[in-house]
Scaffold this active site. Sequence first.
Site, PDB file in Angstrom:
ATOM      1  N   TYR A  26     -46.140 -10.294  -5.223  1.00 12.32           N
ATOM      2  CA  TYR A  26     -47.288 -10.842  -4.497  1.00 12.32           C
ATOM      3  C   TYR A  26     -48.559 -10.687  -5.335  1.00 12.32           C
ATOM      4  CZ  TYR A  26     -51.204 -11.027  -1.269  1.00 12.32           C
ATOM      5  OH  TYR A  26     -52.409 -11.318  -0.694  1.00 12.32           O
ATOM      6  N   GLU A  48     -53.702 -11.424   7.720  1.00 15.35           N
ATOM      7  CA  GLU A  48     -54.693 -10.370   7.489  1.00 15.35           C
ATOM      8  C   GLU A  48     -55.116  -9.728   8.805  1.00 15.35           C
ATOM      9  OE1 GLU A  48     -55.603  -8.902   4.822  1.00 15.35           O
ATOM     10  OE2 GLU A  48     -55.090 -10.293   3.219  1.00 15.35           O
ATOM     11  N   TRP A  56     -50.592  -3.634   4.039  1.00 17.21           N
ATOM     12  CA  TRP A  56     -50.406  -5.046   3.701  1.00 17.21           C
ATOM     13  C   TRP A  56     -48.953  -5.305   3.298  1.00 17.21           C
ATOM     14  CZ3 TRP A  56     -51.768  -9.487   4.939  1.00 17.21           C
ATOM     15  CH2 TRP A  56     -51.667 -10.602   4.116  1.00 17.21           C
TER      16      TRP A  56
END
Length: 194
Positions: A26, A48, A56
């Site tokens: 990512y 988010e 995350w």
Amino acid sequence: MPISFGTDGKKRCFGNKPGQEFYANYHDIEWGVPVHDDQHLFEMLILEGAQAGLSWETILRKREGYRDAFHKFDVKRVADMTDEELECLRENPAIIRNKLKIYSTRKNAIAFMKIQEEFGNFSTYLWEFVGGSPIINTWQSFEDVPVTTPISDKLSKDLKKRGMTFVGSTIMYAFMQAVGMVNDHVAECWLHPK
């Protein structure tokens, strides 16, 4: 603290530990890359918001679950979801089952569409906050990277005024990083735009 080498020998801002190859991928492919596609922007906005209070990496691992649950982030279809559909998602282990976060997805979709109507698309609205071009930062270490800025404060305040939730300044700064409005790859990172 200097950043470390990943298992492949590359220095990254994050995703360097063994077992974090998914996270490193990512970092290498998406994080900090400018996004102008509204569907992708909507996806990242929702992810988010879902991340609030969590890591995350946890959200990224549930990304496919979110895509399945929320119609591949088709904003119109999400805006049209019924309370019954949203309630069913509270039993779905493929996403974060927080009621407020689930319902905020529909609420944010409705506000997102109103912004699209006003500005032609969400991207035009969003990128005006940084003058149309990414802000390139030159942090020496990841600890130097802020969690909010005056721009994320302004974006957060405006989105809240337009009816969105889970769009606090810290969430918005992480969103800005994710969609490339700011490039926060640190100086030693192999992806820093030297």
